[in-house]
Design a protein around this motif. Structure first.
Motif, PDB file in Angstrom:
ATOM      1  N   SER A  15     -31.454 -35.272  55.827  1.00  0.00           N
ATOM      2  CA  SER A  15     -31.973 -36.463  55.683  1.00  0.00           C
ATOM      3  C   SER A  15     -30.865 -37.412  54.750  1.00  0.00           C
ATOM      4  CB  SER A  15     -33.199 -36.752  55.323  1.00  0.00           C
ATOM      5  OG  SER A  15     -33.645 -37.870  54.370  1.00  0.00           O
ATOM      6  N   ASN A  17     -31.489 -39.964  53.189  1.00  0.00           N
ATOM      7  CA  ASN A  17     -32.215 -40.438  51.804  1.00  0.00           C
ATOM      8  C   ASN A  17     -32.467 -39.142  51.175  1.00  0.00           C
ATOM      9  OD1 ASN A  17     -32.895 -42.740  53.110  1.00  0.00           O
ATOM     10  ND2 ASN A  17     -34.904 -42.937  51.911  1.00  0.00           N
ATOM     11  N   GLN A  38     -29.207 -36.689  62.099  1.00  0.00           N
ATOM     12  CA  GLN A  38     -30.230 -36.062  61.114  1.00  0.00           C
ATOM     13  C   GLN A  38     -30.949 -35.226  61.694  1.00  0.00           C
ATOM     14  OE1 GLN A  38     -31.392 -39.360  57.757  1.00  0.00           O
ATOM     15  NE2 GLN A  38     -32.187 -39.513  59.742  1.00  0.00           N
ATOM     16  N   ASN A  40     -33.655 -33.878  59.904  1.00  0.00           N
ATOM     17  CA  ASN A  40     -35.192 -34.053  59.086  1.00  0.00           C
ATOM     18  C   ASN A  40     -35.334 -35.544  58.660  1.00  0.00           C
ATOM     19  OD1 ASN A  40     -37.519 -32.963  58.165  1.00  0.00           O
ATOM     20  ND2 ASN A  40     -36.571 -32.125  56.711  1.00  0.00           N
ATOM     21  N   GLY A  41     -34.891 -36.243  59.568  1.00  0.00           N
ATOM     22  CA  GLY A  41     -35.103 -37.760  59.098  1.00  0.00           C
ATOM     23  C   GLY A  41     -36.318 -38.314  58.705  1.00  0.00           C
ATOM     24  N   ARG A  42     -36.669 -38.740  57.742  1.00  0.00           N
ATOM     25  CA  ARG A  42     -38.224 -39.272  57.590  1.00  0.00           C
ATOM     26  C   ARG A  42     -38.374 -40.743  57.581  1.00  0.00           C
ATOM     27  NH1 ARG A  42     -38.630 -39.034  52.194  1.00  0.00           N
ATOM     28  NH2 ARG A  42     -36.548 -38.702  51.648  1.00  0.00           N
ATOM     29  N   GLY A  43     -39.760 -41.000  57.824  1.00  0.00           N
ATOM     30  CA  GLY A  43     -39.938 -42.383  57.585  1.00  0.00           C
ATOM     31  C   GLY A  43     -41.002 -42.994  56.664  1.00  0.00           C
ATOM     32  N   TRP A  49     -38.889 -39.138  61.699  1.00  0.00           N
ATOM     33  CA  TRP A  49     -37.758 -40.388  62.160  1.00  0.00           C
ATOM     34  C   TRP A  49     -36.854 -39.614  63.119  1.00  0.00           C
ATOM     35  CZ3 TRP A  49     -37.814 -45.212  62.856  1.00  0.00           C
ATOM     36  CH2 TRP A  49     -36.771 -46.141  63.054  1.00  0.00           C
ATOM     37  N   THR A  56     -27.706 -43.932  61.658  1.00  0.00           N
ATOM     38  CA  THR A  56     -28.458 -43.641  60.330  1.00  0.00           C
ATOM     39  C   THR A  56     -27.833 -43.527  59.037  1.00  0.00           C
ATOM     40  OG1 THR A  56     -28.248 -41.229  61.206  1.00  0.00           O
ATOM     41  CG2 THR A  56     -30.356 -42.250  61.543  1.00  0.00           C
ATOM     42  N   SER A  58     -28.044 -44.195  54.530  1.00  0.00           N
ATOM     43  CA  SER A  58     -28.821 -44.747  53.426  1.00  0.00           C
ATOM     44  C   SER A  58     -27.903 -45.221  52.267  1.00  0.00           C
ATOM     45  CB  SER A  58     -29.572 -43.418  52.753  1.00  0.00           C
ATOM     46  OG  SER A  58     -30.348 -42.692  53.274  1.00  0.00           O
ATOM     47  N   LYS A 100     -39.989 -52.185  67.994  1.00  0.00           N
ATOM     48  CA  LYS A 100     -39.260 -51.868  67.049  1.00  0.00           C
ATOM     49  C   LYS A 100     -37.795 -51.467  67.104  1.00  0.00           C
ATOM     50  CE  LYS A 100     -39.744 -48.822  62.837  1.00  0.00           C
ATOM     51  NZ  LYS A 100     -40.945 -48.540  61.933  1.00  0.00           N
ATOM     52  N   GLY A 103     -35.691 -49.127  61.466  1.00  0.00           N
ATOM     53  CA  GLY A 103     -36.944 -48.680  60.422  1.00  0.00           C
ATOM     54  C   GLY A 103     -36.022 -48.651  59.088  1.00  0.00           C
ATOM     55  N   LEU A 105     -36.649 -47.184  54.926  1.00  0.00           N
ATOM     56  CA  LEU A 105     -37.518 -46.401  54.049  1.00  0.00           C
ATOM     57  C   LEU A 105     -36.676 -46.847  52.636  1.00  0.00           C
ATOM     58  CD1 LEU A 105     -39.542 -44.427  53.357  1.00  0.00           C
ATOM     59  CD2 LEU A 105     -37.715 -42.601  53.890  1.00  0.00           C
ATOM     60  N   GLY A 121     -32.903 -46.359  53.078  1.00  0.00           N
ATOM     61  CA  GLY A 121     -32.487 -45.666  54.029  1.00  0.00           C
ATOM     62  C   GLY A 121     -32.874 -46.402  55.278  1.00  0.00           C
ATOM     63  N   ILE A 122     -31.832 -46.579  56.190  1.00  0.00           N
ATOM     64  CA  ILE A 122     -31.722 -47.328  57.561  1.00  0.00           C
ATOM     65  C   ILE A 122     -31.790 -46.499  58.790  1.00  0.00           C
ATOM     66  CG2 ILE A 122     -30.906 -49.557  58.723  1.00  0.00           C
ATOM     67  CD1 ILE A 122     -30.200 -50.679  55.965  1.00  0.00           C
TER      68      ILE A 122
HETATM   69  C1  BTN Z   1     -39.911 -46.267  59.118  1.00  0.00           C
HETATM   70  O1  BTN Z   1     -39.693 -46.797  59.922  1.00  0.00           O
HETATM   71  O2  BTN Z   1     -40.861 -45.526  58.764  1.00  0.00           O
HETATM   72  C2  BTN Z   1     -38.718 -46.072  58.223  1.00  0.00           C
HETATM   73  C3  BTN Z   1     -37.595 -45.162  58.955  1.00  0.00           C
HETATM   74  C4  BTN Z   1     -36.248 -44.893  57.994  1.00  0.00           C
HETATM   75  C5  BTN Z   1     -35.503 -43.940  58.757  1.00  0.00           C
HETATM   76  C6  BTN Z   1     -34.068 -43.827  57.966  1.00  0.00           C
HETATM   77  S1  BTN Z   1     -32.974 -42.865  58.930  1.00  0.00           S
HETATM   78  C7  BTN Z   1     -31.885 -42.748  57.494  1.00  0.00           C
HETATM   79  C8  BTN Z   1     -32.650 -42.473  56.212  1.00  0.00           C
HETATM   80  N1  BTN Z   1     -32.880 -41.069  56.082  1.00  0.00           N
HETATM   81  C9  BTN Z   1     -34.179 -40.890  56.188  1.00  0.00           C
HETATM   82  O3  BTN Z   1     -34.704 -39.706  56.270  1.00  0.00           O
HETATM   83  N2  BTN Z   1     -34.740 -41.908  56.575  1.00  0.00           N
HETATM   84  C10 BTN Z   1     -34.001 -43.042  56.660  1.00  0.00           C
END
Ligand code: BTN
Length: 221
Positions: A15, A17, A38, A40-43, A49, A56, A58, A100, A103, A105, A121-122
């Protein structure tokens, strides 16, 4: 790329972030941690994510700029330059044709009395979403590197505006303006967004202030 960001590019990260958070002390800010994939991307609210070679990245800052306004507005401006007219759904979702597209974060790390680190994080969908998400998610067929470059240039330009100018811009693309939100059985009217980025709502004579970390908007009309 014509901007002041220190770019760190990776093929794969769990990730971006998390990378920014874990390595913040050794990175010159403002920085961008950009990864092609990514694992293990997180929202928000610890949601997963999913991305499949989408854009992706940050951004890491060590300042107190209003990133909760700058981040969505930089995306709106960059997408509009590419002829995609988008809206911001508070706090930070970017919608295209009601679905959407991006996203955001935003996480802060406080250390003593110093200015906090802010990690923005975008994720932008630049490939089609999977079938099960296609009713609520969309994508834009734009190359990641040029889109990233435009976002960073817009981010820098927006940083020269005052808080009031940023708020005016945010209000002009606020998807929730004039809409109603059903929350815990009460139908709220959306009034505005505050300087701090809170959503201001009212119901009869009662007004309320919602913080992004406290609410998920479920039913919007
Ligand atoms: C959301 O809509 O909940 C936010 C999503 C954010 C995703 C981005 S991808 C790059 C960065 N790294 C992560 O793990 N999350 C953010």
């Amino acid at each position: 790329m014509k901007h002041k960001f220190n770019i760190l590019h990776f093929e794969t990260l769990p990730s971006s972030n998390d990378y920014a958070k874990n390595h913040r002390d050794g990175i010159n800010t403002p920085a961008v941690i950009w990864c092609d994939q990514q694992t293990n991307g997180r929202g928000r609210f610890k949601r997963v994510w999913e991305s499949n070679r989408d854009l992706t990245f940050s951004m890491l800052f060590h300042d107190d700029a209003p990133h909760h306004l700058l981040a969505p507005l930089s995306l709106i401006c960059a997408l509009s330059e590419n002829d995609f007219d988008c809206k911001i759904k508070w706090p930070n979702d970017i919608l295209y044709e009601g679905k959407k597209l991006c996203g955001i974060l935003i996480e802060k790390v406080y250390e003593g009395n110093e200015k906090p680190y802010t990690i923005v994080g975008i994720g932008v969908n630049t490939t089609p979403p999977c079938e099960s998400l296609s009713h609520k998610a969309t994508w834009v067929p734009l190359p990641s590197s040029s889109l990233l470059s435009t976002i960073l240039q817009r981010y820098e330009a927006l940083q020269r505006l005052s808080l009031q100018e940023l708020l005016k811009l945010y209000r002009s693309c606020n998807y929730l303006k004039g809409r109603k939100i059903l929350q815990n059985g009460v139908l709220w009217d959306v009034s505005d967004i505050s300087e701090e980025g809170y959503l201001l709502v009212c119901h009869d004579d009662v007004s309320a202030t919602w913080k992004s970390e406290e609410v998920t908007l479920e039913h919007i009309y």
